[in-house]
Design a protein around this motif. Structure first.
Motif, PDB file in Angstrom:
ATOM      1  N   THR A 177     -43.102  -8.281  49.612  1.00  0.00           N
ATOM      2  CA  THR A 177     -42.293  -9.508  49.570  1.00  0.00           C
ATOM      3  C   THR A 177     -41.028  -9.296  48.757  1.00  0.00           C
ATOM      4  O   THR A 177     -39.935  -9.720  49.147  1.00  0.00           O
ATOM      5  N   ASP A 178     -41.171  -8.618  47.627  1.00  0.00           N
ATOM      6  CA  ASP A 178     -40.006  -8.328  46.792  1.00  0.00           C
ATOM      7  C   ASP A 178     -39.007  -7.463  47.546  1.00  0.00           C
ATOM      8  O   ASP A 178     -37.794  -7.682  47.462  1.00  0.00           O
ATOM      9  N   ALA A 179     -39.514  -6.456  48.274  1.00  0.00           N
ATOM     10  CA  ALA A 179     -38.627  -5.586  49.045  1.00  0.00           C
ATOM     11  C   ALA A 179     -37.911  -6.376  50.136  1.00  0.00           C
ATOM     12  O   ALA A 179     -36.708  -6.217  50.357  1.00  0.00           O
ATOM     13  N   ASP A 180     -38.650  -7.212  50.817  1.00  0.00           N
ATOM     14  CA  ASP A 180     -38.063  -8.025  51.885  1.00  0.00           C
ATOM     15  C   ASP A 180     -37.012  -8.976  51.329  1.00  0.00           C
ATOM     16  O   ASP A 180     -35.930  -9.137  51.907  1.00  0.00           O
ATOM     17  N   THR A 181     -37.315  -9.580  50.194  1.00  0.00           N
ATOM     18  CA  THR A 181     -36.363 -10.501  49.561  1.00  0.00           C
ATOM     19  C   THR A 181     -35.111  -9.773  49.102  1.00  0.00           C
ATOM     20  O   THR A 181     -33.987 -10.285  49.205  1.00  0.00           O
ATOM     21  N   TRP A 183     -33.884  -6.876  50.331  1.00  0.00           N
ATOM     22  CA  TRP A 183     -33.119  -6.262  51.412  1.00  0.00           C
ATOM     23  C   TRP A 183     -32.529  -7.265  52.402  1.00  0.00           C
ATOM     24  O   TRP A 183     -31.510  -6.971  53.039  1.00  0.00           O
ATOM     25  N   GLU A 184     -33.150  -8.423  52.537  1.00  0.00           N
ATOM     26  CA  GLU A 184     -32.689  -9.366  53.557  1.00  0.00           C
ATOM     27  C   GLU A 184     -31.197  -9.687  53.437  1.00  0.00           C
ATOM     28  O   GLU A 184     -30.447  -9.564  54.421  1.00  0.00           O
ATOM     29  N   PRO A 185     -30.685 -10.075  52.260  1.00  0.00           N
ATOM     30  CA  PRO A 185     -29.246 -10.373  52.175  1.00  0.00           C
ATOM     31  C   PRO A 185     -28.374  -9.130  52.291  1.00  0.00           C
ATOM     32  O   PRO A 185     -27.238  -9.217  52.774  1.00  0.00           O
ATOM     33  N   LYS A 186     -28.880  -7.970  51.855  1.00  0.00           N
ATOM     34  CA  LYS A 186     -28.089  -6.741  51.945  1.00  0.00           C
ATOM     35  C   LYS A 186     -27.868  -6.346  53.404  1.00  0.00           C
ATOM     36  O   LYS A 186     -26.751  -6.010  53.810  1.00  0.00           O
ATOM     37  N   ILE A 187     -28.942  -6.380  54.173  1.00  0.00           N
ATOM     38  CA  ILE A 187     -28.835  -5.984  55.581  1.00  0.00           C
ATOM     39  C   ILE A 187     -28.077  -7.040  56.377  1.00  0.00           C
ATOM     40  O   ILE A 187     -27.272  -6.713  57.261  1.00  0.00           O
TER      41      ILE A 187
END
Length: 609
Positions: A177-181, A183-187
């Motif tokens: 969840t932390d990784a998804d949170t 990376w989501e705005p970066k990608i």
């Protein structure tokens, strides 16, 4: 991120997408290079006229588009690999927890909870029923102690084991969840404008995108061995050769300035990296310039006569606010003049022998740049020219012009050999004749970087028998060359040339660690550098100044054109008189005129002046 999503997640799909973007970036690079190195150069050689000029501008725009595409694809590829790496780490933890739970007789349910079977503690009268527990992530010392206490109290010995597995599942889900949170705005930010114009703001966005991805991808990037800390060219080359293509491209996309500065790497690699830096910094300057233009204050105001104190009808003068605004405008404009001079070379060269390579670039402060005309990795002869006092990025156009003329003359002098000619503005040059240029600190700071650069050229050029290298120092640049050569005993330099020199920091040619008959110097009779005395021991005493001035001493040691120095002196024209053409020191800049240029080319190609 829930249990089902993480369990079904396939990092390989994102790694495959990263490979796809990397392939797309490579295709864009190949297209850009084909346009620049084949189509545009062929057009410049064979076509003239308005139509050709218009077509050439369109080709330049197309090449810039491909360059932008190449750069952004590299950033996207690294972002996808970084996301896949973080998620893969979380998934491995989840899979390990599932496997361990199953081996211990427990079962992980579809919602991430863990079911445990019935069990009986020693001494209990009967077995205790099984059950289901849900874990929590990021346990503390207190919560862990409470869970141990609960496990000890619970009648089923499998309860404690199940709780441990449930917590491991929860930890894995939290990590995902932390990784998804993260990376989501970066990608999501990795998208371009919906037009075909690559503007300064687009390149500024590339810098922002890169910074964001680099910060998020730290775990993935740490799997790539960093460059050696000693910055020694051979170690740099070994490091680069030990990387995979994916690792190389990831490092270039995230650290273009670092790669562009690494001595010992192939020139094409450094050129690619530095051109990213050039494009990004030029874009940022354009955005700054455009924003400043919008702040222009009122230009004129009525002129008030200081005699009458009245307004002079029809007379207008610039306002003080406008003067300050215009001063800042010129400062910003000067910040990108040198960048445009470098880009001009990529837009105008006509043959592979005169193709430019950007081997170093930094647009900050006075700016630094290392520009090669011709490929040093394949050349038979390489000459590195170090400019002197007043050299800075915004005025590099003239220094690149000198390198171009010398490269052309060298290949005309010996058509059987190829020559690469480099202007090395890899240091902060002094900006005052009677002040900064009398001090050695500028050369002191430059001698190690220049030495590493020369070593790097030798490392990248694996020609059998080595490459014939020449160091050419002009004005204060000759002190930089002299200090560099005297400090390095085994520097791979075959020839040294000093023109318009204020001294090279040593008393004799042999102190430069090459045979004295390959040390050449010349100073025009009308060059005012001839009047520069050595620094007096007692600057307040006129007699001290006179006593230290003789026919072989100069600001920074023995005059290299004197007999005492022991090198080879070659003739150059007297040059223009001081003040001629409204120039203070015209003769000081005439060493690249036709006659001295032929002498320089003779030395550079291994012969005599």
């Amino acid at each position: 991120m829930d249990y089902a999503t993480l369990k079904a997640f396939k990092p390989s799909e994102f790694e495959g997408a990263a490979d796809g973007y990397r392939t797309m970036g490579n295709s864009a690079q190949a297209a850009r290079e084909h346009i620049e190195n084949t189509v545009a150069t062929g057009m410049r050689k064979s076509l003239k006229g308005e139509a050709a000029d218009a077509a050439h501008k369109q080709l330049q725009a197309l090449a810039r588009n491909f360059h932008y595409t190449q750069t952004e694809c590299g950033v996207i590829s690294t972002a996808l690999n970084g996301f896949a790496y973080d998620m893969a780490a979380a998934k491995r933890k989840l899979e390990a927890a599932i496997a361990d739970a199953q081996a211990d007789g427990c079962r992980v349910n579809d919602d991430g909870s863990v079911a445990f079977p019935a069990g009986q503690k020693p001494g209990a009268e009967k077995p205790s029923e099984g059950g289901t527990v849900t874990g929590s992530a990021g346990g503390t010392e207190t919560s862990d102690a409470l869970e141990r206490q609960a496990a000890n109290i619970h009648p089923n010995p499998n309860y404690g084991k199940a709780m441990g597995y449930a917590n491991r599942v929860a930890d894995a889900l939290k990590e995902a969840t932390d990784a998804d949170t993260k990376w989501e705005p970066k990608i999501r930010a990795l998208k371009a404008d919906d037009d075909l114009t690559v503007s300064g703001s687009d390149w500024k966005d590339v810098t922002s995108d890169t910074d964001g991805v680099r910060g998020a991808a730290d775990a993935y990037l740490h799997t790539i061995k960093p460059p050696p800390s000693n910055d020694w060219p051979q170690d740099n080359a070994n490091w680069w050769n030990g990387l995979s293509e994916e690792q190389r491209e990831a490092y270039v996309s995230m650290h273009p300035a670092s790669i562009g500065a690494l001595d010992g790497l192939p020139s094409a690699v450094r050129d690619d990296a530095n051109r990213i830096v050039l494009a990004e910094q030029r874009g940022a300057k354009q955005v700054e310039y455009d924003a400043w233009l919008k702040k222009e204050p009122e230009h004129y105001r009525p002129y008030i006569s200081p005699v009458t104190g009245r307004e002079v009808k029809g007379a207008m003068v610039p306002t003080e606010e406008w003067r300050k605004w215009d001063e800042k405008r010129k400062e910003i404009e000067g910040g990108y003049q040198g960048m445009d001079a470098i880009q001009k070379r990529f837009d105008t060269y006509t043959s592979e022998s005169s193709r430019p390579y950007l081997l170093g670039f930094d647009g900050k402060d006075m700016g630094r740049a290392i520009v090669a005309i011709g490929n040093p990795d394949t050349a038979d002869n390489v000459v590195t020219y170090v400019p002197g006092t007043f050299a800075e990025l915004k005025s590099i156009d003239g220094d690149i012009g000198r390198a171009e003329r010398l490269q052309a003359q060298a290949e005309a002098t010996d058509p059987t050999k190829s020559t690469a000619s480099i202007v090395w503005l890899g240091y902060d040059a002094p900006q005052g004749i009677a002040t900064d240029a009398t001090e050695t600190k500028w050369a002191d700071n430059a001698r190690e970087p220049l030495g590493n650069f020369v070593q790097g050229l030798e490392e990248a050029n694996h020609r059998e028998g080595g490459v014939n290298q020449t160091l050419l120092g002009h004005s204060y640049g000759s002190l930089v060359v002299g200090e560099t050569m005297s400090m390095h005993i085994d520097l791979p330099v075959d020839n040294a040339i000093m023109v318009g020199s204020p001294g090279v920091g040593v008393d004799h040619a042999k102190d430069l660690n090459i045979p004295p008959d390959r040390v050449f110097a010349a100073t025009s009779d009308h060059d005012l550098i001839n009047l520069a005395p050595p620094v007096a021991r007692d600057p307040l005493s006129p007699k001290a100044w006179w006593d230290t001035f003789d026919d072989h001493t100069i600001v920074h040691g023995t005059d290299p054109t004197s007999e005492d120095f022991g090198g080879q002196v070659f003739e150059v024209p007297d040059g223009k008189w001081p003040g001629e053409g409204w120039e203070t020191m015209p003769a000081h800049s005439q060493y690249w005129d036709d006659k001295p240029l032929r002498s320089l080319a003779g030395i550079v190609t291994g012969g005599k002046p």
